[in-house]
Design an enzyme around this catalytic site. Structure first.
Site, short mmCIF file in Angstrom:
data_model
loop_
_atom_site.label_atom_id
_atom_site.label_comp_id
_atom_site.label_asym_id
_atom_site.label_seq_id
_atom_site.Cartn_x
_atom_site.Cartn_y
_atom_site.Cartn_z
N TYR A 299 1.06 -1.52 0.25
CA TYR A 299 -0.31 0.12 -0.03
C TYR A 299 0.44 1.15 -0.54
O TYR A 299 1.79 0.89 0.56
CB TYR A 299 -1.21 -0.30 1.11
N GLU A 372 -21.32 1.92 19.85
CA GLU A 372 -22.78 1.63 18.78
C GLU A 372 -23.20 3.44 18.97
O GLU A 372 -23.76 3.81 18.08
CB GLU A 372 -23.29 0.99 18.96
#
Ligand code: ZN
Ligand code: ZN
Length: 399
Positions: A299, A372
């Site tokens: 990468y 969350e």
């Protein structure tokens, strides 16, 4: 347009999707069910979908009613080979595989954004592209590259690209942004040390590759300590050593697996050369031979476009209940870098650390747990970026 209010309204659905994905993680290049769920959901929103892009990738295209720019939003989809030990009620049902990097949350947040944006098609300038990519964790070829080769950034050509990553070490609700280099080029390498095996009692008749390997490991740290400009970030790690079968046998070969991390191409090139030189030189000193091989498809450095990133920060600052912080670069790798080589954009973080809820374990931990409550912020941010950057005049500056 109040995208946060709208994200709050669909919050239960975002959480539900996330949990379903969390229970069924799939490893890099095998995101078959995941990409099916993604593609089906996008289609149900009236978004044009291309399946099997560069493997298991999915591209969704949403055309706004008004003219404007093409904005791509990316989520990665792969899980990790980790056996989950977190205390959530929706633990992974797949033995030895876990969404331990939060890519399940990335998918859920982006699908949430797709829902909000598709509702506002009439007010939307330009086109939004949803890029769901495989194999971010794989390293090397990864999942972004095959998608790009399969045309993900063309037809229509992407003007801006944004990617969001959940970060378990950052405070819940805090966005992390940075202009310029934000993630490293992770160059993997292998050093094969070729010696000459023999009896453990007669080392003088052999070339002991284990002994040589020990010297190579130590000497390689000298690349960091003595050969690279100390103001340029650089790290070298040998993560695996393999050789030998029994205490009284000197083997023929030892292998070292390592990784170097850099934040600029000049240092990267120099470091790769020095690693090879040092390994070969040390081996030669002791009569052994080194074969040094670097991963060819590593990468690139993840580089955020400064001007775009400044505008992104100004958009994020408008989301109530969140904070925007400028962050340091990290030496992890990200193949979002490949998209950033095709269009200006920003890779940014969203913190999900919340000690009160036990969300304190880092990404990749088997106990990794996300707060969350931050998912709505992520969804709102993605929708806002697409909406604002799609406008040919760019993001509005008013608050
Ligand atoms: Zn990861
Ligand atoms: Zn990740």
């Amino acid at each position: 347009m109040d995208f946060l209010a709208e994200a709050k309204r669909i919050e239960p659905e975002i959480v539900r999707t996330r949990r379903a994905l969390h229970q069924h993680p799939e490893l890099a290049y095998h995101e078959v069910e995941t990409s099916k769920l993604v593609a089906d959901m996008l289609e149900s929103l009236g978004i044009k979908v291309r399946r099997n892009v560069g493997g298991t990738g999915v591209v969704g295209v949403l055309k706004g009613a008004k003219a404007g720019r093409v904005v791509a939003l990316r989520a990665d989809m792969d899980g990790l080979p980790v056996h989950e030990t977190s205390d959530v009620g929706f633990r992974s049902k797949v033995d030895g595989v876990m969404h331990a990097c939060g890519h399940d949350t990335h998918i859920a947040m982006l699908l949430g954004a797709a829902k909000l944006l598709s509702k506002h098609k009439k007010e939307l300038n330009g086109t939004v592209k949803f890029l769901f990519q495989p194999a971010e964790e794989h390293g090397g070829r990864g999942g972004a590259k095959p998608m790009i080769e399969d045309g993900a950034m063309k037809d229509p050509k992407v003007d801006f690209v944004f990617g969001l990553h959940i970060e378990a070490t950052r405070k819940s609700g805090e966005f992390g942004v940075r202009e310029g280099a934000i993630a490293a080029a992770p160059d993997t390498f292998k050093v094969k040390i070729l010696g000459k095996g023999g009896h453990g009692s007669a080392p003088h008749e052999t070339i002991d590759p284990i002994y040589v390997a020990a010297h190579v490991i130590l000497a390689l740290q000298g690349v960091s300590a003595r050969m690279i400009d100390p103001v340029r970030p650089f790290v070298i790690t040998i993560g695996a050593v393999h050789s030998g079968t029994k205490e009284n046998i000197i083997p023929d070969v030892a292998t070292l697996d390592g990784t170097i991390r850099t934040l600029d191409e000049t240092t990267r090139k120099l470091a790769k050369r020095k690693v090879a030189e040092v390994a070969r030189g040390v081996c030669r000193t002791f009569g052994a031979r080194a074969e040094v091989e670097f991963e060819k498809d590593a990468y690139p450095v993840t580089v955020n476009d400064p001007e775009t990133t400044e505008k992104v920060a100004s958009v994020l600052r408008r989301i109530p209940g969140t904070r925007v912080r400028r962050v340091e670069a990290m030496l992890g790798g990200e193949d979002f870098s490949r998209f950033l080589q095709k269009a200006p954009g920003t890779f940014y973080f969203l913190g999900s650390r919340n000690p009160e809820k036990g969300c304190v374990y880092p990404n990749h931990s088997s106990k990794f747990k996300v707060d969350e409550d931050v998912l709505k912020f992520g969804t709102a941010s993605l929708a806002m970026l697409a909406f604002e950057f799609g406008n040919p005049r760019g993001p509005s500056q008013e608050h």
